[in-house]
Structure formats: structure tokens, C-alpha cells
Design a protein around this motif. Structure first.
Motif, short mmCIF file in Angstrom:
data_model
loop_
_atom_site.label_atom_id
_atom_site.label_comp_id
_atom_site.label_asym_id
_atom_site.label_seq_id
_atom_site.Cartn_x
_atom_site.Cartn_y
_atom_site.Cartn_z
N PRO A 29 -7.77 2.52 -11.31
CA PRO A 29 -6.74 1.56 -11.68
C PRO A 29 -7.26 0.97 -13.23
CG PRO A 29 -7.21 1.08 -9.38
CD PRO A 29 -8.16 2.12 -9.80
N SER B 43 -2.86 -5.83 -6.68
CA SER B 43 -1.85 -4.77 -6.69
C SER B 43 -1.96 -3.68 -5.88
CB SER B 43 -1.88 -4.34 -8.43
OG SER B 43 -3.07 -3.57 -8.59
N ASP B 44 -2.80 -3.71 -4.70
CA ASP B 44 -2.82 -2.64 -3.83
C ASP B 44 -1.63 -2.39 -3.31
OD1 ASP B 44 -4.35 -0.52 -2.58
OD2 ASP B 44 -4.75 -1.89 -0.86
N LEU C 177 0.72 -7.71 -17.05
CA LEU C 177 1.21 -6.73 -15.91
C LEU C 177 0.30 -5.55 -15.55
CD1 LEU C 177 5.15 -6.10 -16.64
CD2 LEU C 177 3.75 -7.28 -14.54
N ASN D 219 -7.09 -5.71 -7.36
CA ASN D 219 -6.85 -5.41 -6.05
C ASN D 219 -5.80 -5.97 -5.66
OD1 ASN D 219 -7.87 -8.15 -5.65
ND2 ASN D 219 -9.63 -7.23 -4.69
N ILE E 125 1.20 -2.05 -4.34
CA ILE E 125 2.05 -1.13 -5.19
C ILE E 125 1.30 0.31 -5.30
CG2 ILE E 125 2.76 -0.60 -7.73
CD1 ILE E 125 3.02 -3.69 -8.16
N TRP E 126 0.10 0.42 -5.47
CA TRP E 126 -0.72 1.55 -5.53
C TRP E 126 -0.54 2.39 -4.11
CZ3 TRP E 126 -3.62 3.70 -9.70
CH2 TRP E 126 -3.87 3.06 -10.59
N PHE F 75 -2.80 -7.15 -14.12
CA PHE F 75 -2.37 -7.10 -12.55
C PHE F 75 -2.72 -5.81 -12.01
CE2 PHE F 75 1.14 -6.64 -9.44
CZ PHE F 75 0.50 -7.63 -8.53
N MET F 76 -2.38 -4.90 -12.45
CA MET F 76 -2.28 -3.41 -11.79
C MET F 76 -3.60 -2.87 -11.65
SD MET F 76 0.50 -2.51 -10.91
CE MET F 76 0.23 -0.96 -10.52
N GLU F 77 -4.76 -3.42 -12.75
CA GLU F 77 -6.07 -3.38 -12.32
C GLU F 77 -6.82 -4.11 -11.22
OE1 GLU F 77 -7.41 -1.91 -16.93
OE2 GLU F 77 -7.34 -3.85 -16.65
#
Length: 323
Positions: free
Chosen positions: A256, A240-241, A231, A238, A243-244, A234-236
Motif C-alpha cells: 500500500p 482502507s483494507d 485519498l 489499514n 477496499i484492498w 487513506f489508501m495507505e
């Protein structure tokens, strides 16, 4: 403080993993954490003393948190006081990293109380104690974080919606292999390397495979760290954009890849988990020690070259500065 941080991080990881899986897996995890490339980046490229100390201190905070959760009633007060003090030092070390660590601690404690503790009454008591410890530590560090929160509006980090976070997403290739550089992340040809380390990644993947086929009483705990690693990585990326772009409080983290402060803890823990699972399956100490020695050698050989300054600067003598 830089020198102290080099030692307290691996010591914390060792004590933490030793609680779960024994000495040899703990040694593997501590060595992996010692030589994870991002630690070299924080010291020799970014020179970020606050973050380096913060994410070196967190394994000890995590260890004390675990000791409090698992303490018998007679020892709860002792570990509660120690936990409160460690939380205080964590809170005043590096504000951005602290938010990340606190979020993870909350998730881990909920996981522990929800899945690893059977008595509901005990869960309720632990939640009350944990809340009290957190509130007390926040009172202790109020001199630091209250002015910080008030003055956030005066600095760029407070402008969440204007954060150019998209420029700092990683790719799978950069996580796997990225040339070592001495500049900023966006500097073409000399960008800072944010690789995770091939040995750590490969062994962590082996841990995923072994934990799928080998049944142990530690399966839930290992699965938890596997899920966290996936997870946070994943947040690092792109992908995951979406979400960001919606959860704008995340922009407070600035980059990130700042989540490396936890990813670089999860992977060493999983490396220790690999040796634990191997010894549970093989049950031959000689083979376990031999494999552990090879893994230690791989970690050191792959990453030791990163832990050096770019240049050595000779300070002028007193006579040279006064003439």
C-alpha cells in the motif's frame, strides 16, 4: 540514471507549478520534492533505480500533459508529439509505478476537461487526441509491456490474491515520524522509514486552511490536489483494507505504501500552493520572499541528513583481486 533522476524530478515540478502559480511557489514545490524523505529511501535504502527514475520522470510527464491540454490549436501537434514521447519513456521505466501514474493522469484529465474547460466541443476533441496519443505510446512500448503482461503469471507479483499486502499498511504515526532504518518494512528495530516529512505535512495543512478562506481562481485546482492527497494517504492506511480486499487488482502494487510515489508529489504541490495563497492574501513581495526563504530552509535542514549512504565501501584494487 540515479544522478539524472535527482535533477529531472525537481525540474519537472518547478515547470509544472510555475505554470499555475509563478516562480516562487514553483521553487518551494521543487525544493520540497527534492528533499521529500521517500526519495532518499528509494535511492539510499531500497536502491530502487526503476521506481526512482519513474517517479522523478512523472512530474515532467505531468507538465507536458498540462501543456498539451492548454495549448492553442497551432501548438497542439508539437505538444502532442512531446507528450507521446514522454509517455513512452514513462511506460518503459517501471511497470508498477506506471499503472499508478496513468490512473492519476486519467483522473486529472477528466477533472480538467469536466471542471476547468467550459466549451464542450473542445472537451470532446481533447479526449479524442488524448486517446490517440495514449494508443500510439502503447504501440511504441509494446516490445516492453506485452512480454511483461504475458510473463506476469510466472512471477509472484502475478499472484494477486496471495499478496501479503496487510503487512505493509502504514499508520498515521509512521507517516508523521518514523525512525530512519536501513532494513525492510517488517524488520524490527531497523525498518525502512516512510515518513512524509513534518514540514511538508504542516505546510500542506496550512494550504487546506488558506484555500478554505481565500477565494482565488485556483481554488478548484488546489482542492483537487488536497482531495488526491487525502485519498491516496487513506489508501495507505489499514482502514482502507475493505477496499484492498475486494479490489484485488490493487495487490499488483505489492505494498500500500507504494502510493507514496504520488503522495510525495501532491504534498510539494500543496506546499507551493500555500505560498501562492499567501501572496494572494498579503500582496507584499518582501513578506512572501521572506516566508519562502524560511520554508526552503526548513525543508533542507529537516531532510538533508537522510540523503547519504549507510556506509562507504572501498573497492579493492586490481592487484588485490588478482593475488
Amino acid at each position: 540514471v540515479f544522478i539524472l533522476s535527482f535533477f529531472i524530478g525537481p525540474i519537472g515540478v518547478y515547470f509544472l507549478v510555475k505554470e499555475w502559480w509563478g516562480k516562487l511557489p514553483a521553487l518551494i514545490a521543487a525544493t520540497a520534492f527534492s528533499y521529500i524523505p521517500y526519495r532518499a529511501v528509494d535511492v539510499f535504502v531500497r536502491g530502487n533505480l526503476g521506481e526512482f527514475f519513474s517517479f522523478s520522470l512523472f512530474p515532467l510527464v505531468f507538465f507536458v500533459n498540462w501543456k498539451f491540454l492548454t495549448a492553442q490549436q497551432d501548438d497542439q501537434k508539437k505538444w502532442g508529439i512531446v507528450f507521446c514521447l514522454f509517455l513512452f519513456f514513462q511506460e518503459i521505466s517501471h511497470n508498477i509505478s506506471c499503472f499508478i501514474f496513468f490512473f492519476f493522469l486519467l483522473v486529472f484529465n477528466l477533472f480538467y476537461l469536466g471542471f476547468l474547460v467550459k466549451e464542450r466541443e473542445e472537451c470532446s476533441k481533447k479526449m479524442i487526441y488524448l486517446s490517440a496519443i495514449l494508443i500510439l505510446s502503447l504501440f511504441m512500448s509494446a516490445f516492453y509491456f506485452i512480454p511483461l503482461l504475458y510473463e506476469t503469471k510466472f512471477v509472484l507479483v502475478g499472484q494477486f490474491r496471495d499478496s501479503p499486502y496487510r503487512e505493509y499498511f502504514l499508520t498515521v504515526k509512521k507517516l508523521w515520524d518514523f525512525p530512519w532504518g536501513w532494513g525492510g518494512y517488517t524488520d524490527v528495530g531497523n525498518a525502512v522509514s516512510l515518513q512524509l516529512g513534518k514540514t511538508a505535512v504542516v505546510i500542506s495543512l496550512f494550504t487546506v486552511a488558506l484555500n478554505t478562506f481565500i477565494k482565488t481562481n485556483q481554488r478548484k485546482l488546489i482542492n483537487f490536489f488536497i482531495l488526491c492527497a487525502v485519498l491516496f494517504i487513506f489508501m495507505e492506511l489499514n482502514i482502507s483494507d475493505f477496499i484492498w480486499s475486494r479490489v484485488t487488482i490493487l495487490h499488483f502494487f505489492q505494498f500500500p505504501w507504494r502510493l507514496h510515489v504520488l503522495v510525495t508529489l501532491f504534498l510539494p504541490i500543496l506546499c507551493g500552493g500555500f505560498l501562492y495563497l499567501f501572496q494572494q492574501k498579503v500582496k507584499k513581495p518582501v513578506l512572501t520572499v521572506g516566508l519562502g526563504t524560511v520554508i526552503l530552509f526548513l525543508f533542507i535542514v529537516e531532510n538533508v541528513g537522510f540523503f547519504k549512504p549507510r556506509i562507504y565501501w572501498n573497492a579493492p584494487s586490481v592487484s588485490e583481486t588478482t593475488t
